[in-house]
Design an enzyme around this catalytic site. Structure first.
Site, PDB file in Angstrom:
ATOM      1  N   SER A 207       4.528  24.119  88.570  1.00  0.00           N
ATOM      2  CA  SER A 207       4.540  24.675  89.395  1.00  0.00           C
ATOM      3  C   SER A 207       3.750  26.105  89.426  1.00  0.00           C
ATOM      4  O   SER A 207       2.318  26.059  89.852  1.00  0.00           O
ATOM      5  CB  SER A 207       6.474  24.913  90.222  1.00  0.00           C
ATOM      6  OG  SER A 207       6.892  24.625  91.570  1.00  0.00           O
ATOM      7  N   THR A 208       4.522  26.882  89.921  1.00  0.00           N
ATOM      8  CA  THR A 208       4.134  28.376  90.565  1.00  0.00           C
ATOM      9  C   THR A 208       2.595  28.782  89.844  1.00  0.00           C
ATOM     10  O   THR A 208       3.518  29.028  88.597  1.00  0.00           O
ATOM     11  CB  THR A 208       4.934  29.398  91.225  1.00  0.00           C
ATOM     12  OG1 THR A 208       5.669  28.744  91.980  1.00  0.00           O
ATOM     13  CG2 THR A 208       3.761  30.812  91.780  1.00  0.00           C
TER      14      THR A 208
ATOM     15  N   ASP B 169      12.393  21.955  88.118  1.00  0.00           N
ATOM     16  CA  ASP B 169      12.263  20.163  87.806  1.00  0.00           C
ATOM     17  C   ASP B 169      11.230  20.561  86.481  1.00  0.00           C
ATOM     18  O   ASP B 169      10.286  21.463  85.996  1.00  0.00           O
ATOM     19  CB  ASP B 169      11.195  20.972  89.263  1.00  0.00           C
ATOM     20  CG  ASP B 169      10.597  18.826  89.189  1.00  0.00           C
ATOM     21  OD1 ASP B 169      11.648  18.181  88.632  1.00  0.00           O
ATOM     22  OD2 ASP B 169       9.393  18.786  89.229  1.00  0.00           O
TER      23      ASP B 169
ATOM     24  N   HIS C 276       3.259  20.370  91.785  1.00  0.00           N
ATOM     25  CA  HIS C 276       4.138  21.153  92.938  1.00  0.00           C
ATOM     26  C   HIS C 276       2.878  21.360  94.279  1.00  0.00           C
ATOM     27  O   HIS C 276       2.269  22.462  93.888  1.00  0.00           O
ATOM     28  CB  HIS C 276       5.446  22.265  93.006  1.00  0.00           C
ATOM     29  CG  HIS C 276       6.337  21.854  92.101  1.00  0.00           C
ATOM     30  ND1 HIS C 276       7.101  22.303  91.653  1.00  0.00           N
ATOM     31  CD2 HIS C 276       6.413  20.494  92.303  1.00  0.00           C
ATOM     32  CE1 HIS C 276       8.588  21.605  91.130  1.00  0.00           C
ATOM     33  NE2 HIS C 276       7.498  20.591  90.747  1.00  0.00           N
TER      34      HIS C 276
END
Length: 353
Positions: A167-168, A289, A193
């Site tokens: 993600s990030t 997640d 993401h």
């Protein structure tokens, strides 16, 4: 202490909307707004903001040039405000490469309503960015250079499957991992993401930079050796079997852990199909997640690893995985590609094309 935010955008409307969104949260403090990079530079020196929102297209000096200068002179977490166009997505990926932490896409129509709809997401991303780790960016390695570093022994077997979630901070982390993989590596599935409209540009960028054939996944794509498939924004990427082959399936099922695509959806489906032949890595990102999916993979006999805190932009998803015993190993980013390859060789098997 509230998080100090500086807004940099040439659009008076966007400056006004972002100011409203920021001022509605007591944990955020708007310290200034700037219509161009030169005003922004002065405000950065005056207020030392904790995080900056930055537009790409600005007069006098564009956002990417300002970002590059900022990261050299006074590294500060940045969230890009990007237009949802092919050109805009390319610029956003370049910004992430230069050190931006994350981005928010401007709606194509109904900007006022659209930005307000994103208000919670914008505030959440500003808070995450303010606490993120700013990593020194290495120069992009070219495939020819990486080739010389790659182990000479060929990798046998595409019964094996590599799965990567992030993600990030993940766009750069994924790039570094793929740069370390040779052209004959097992097939790779990736969930990052990212909203619809950006994943295709991300795939095209990785396809140019690495020795793998990288593309945005389409329903029914075979997962082939030397190929990497990226979950399209807005759809889950699942792995299924068709006879002896691994096949990509796309799903419009509801978001999981607040995300679609979700790493957990991909990991759970891959665990069912590949079992001990699955080799998985969970990289930098906020939230949880992927942690349960990684545990499922480990319990199914697959090899699992998580990125370590020191090399993560945001140590959230890997931390969750380590906490529940999902990660067999926790490694720095630079060690992940070699670890994946070592496991692929260790597990043996025959190549399927």
């Amino acid at each position: 202490m509230p998080i100090k935010v500086l807004v940099v955008d040439d659009s008076a409307l966007i400056r006004s909307l972002l100011s409203e969104i920021i001022q509605a949260d007591s944990q955020l403090q708007l310290v200034g707004v700037a219509a161009d990079a030169y005003v922004a530079r002065d405000l950065v020196n005056k207020h030392a903001p904790d995080v900056i929102t930055l537009d790409v297209e600005m007069p006098r000096m564009d956002g990417l040039t300002f970002l590059e200068k900022l990261m050299r002179a006074r590294p500060t977490p940045v969230v890009m405000i990007s237009s949802l166009t092919e050109q805009g997505s390319e610029a956003t990926l370049r910004a992430l490469e230069l050190g931006a932490i994350d981005f928010v896409s401007k709606p194509k129509l109904g900007i006022s309503e659209g930005m307000q709809a994103y208000a919670n997401e914008i505030r959440a991303k500003l808070k995450v960015a303010a606490g993120a780790r700013l990593l020194k960016r290495a120069a992009v390695a070219r495939p020819a250079v990486v080739e010389a570093l790659a182990p000479a022994a060929p990798i046998v077997g595409t019964e094996k499957l590599l799965a990567i979630g992030a993600s990030t901070g993940g766009t750069e982390a994924i790039k570094e991992v793929l740069l370390g993989l040779p052209a004959d590596c097992p097939g790779v599935v990736i969930t990052q993401h990212m909203p619809a409209g950006f994943t295709r540009s991300f795939a095209e960028r990785l396809n140019r930079l690495t020795r793998l054939t990288v593309s945005e996944a389409k329903d029914g794509d075979r997962i082939l050796p030397g190929h990497a498939l990226i979950a399209p924004g807005g759809r889950h990427l699942l792995v299924s079997r068709s006879g002896a082959n691994y096949v990509a399936r796309l799903s419009d099922a509801p978001p999981v852990n607040g995300h679609r695509p979700a790493v957990d959806m991909m990991f759970h489906s891959a665990a069912r199909c590949a079992g001990r032949n699955l080799i998985a890595a969970l990289l930098t990102g906020m939230g949880r997640d992927g942690a349960q999916g990684l545990l499922d993979i480990r319990q199914s006999g697959g090899y699992t690893l998580a990125q370590d805190e020191a090399s993560c932009v945001v140590y959230g998803m890997p931390r969750e995985a380590a906490a529940i015993g999902a990660a067999e190993e926790v490694l720095p980013l630079a060690a992940i590609a070699p670890a994946l390859l070592a496991q692929a060789r260790k597990r043996g098997g025959g190549n399927r094309v």
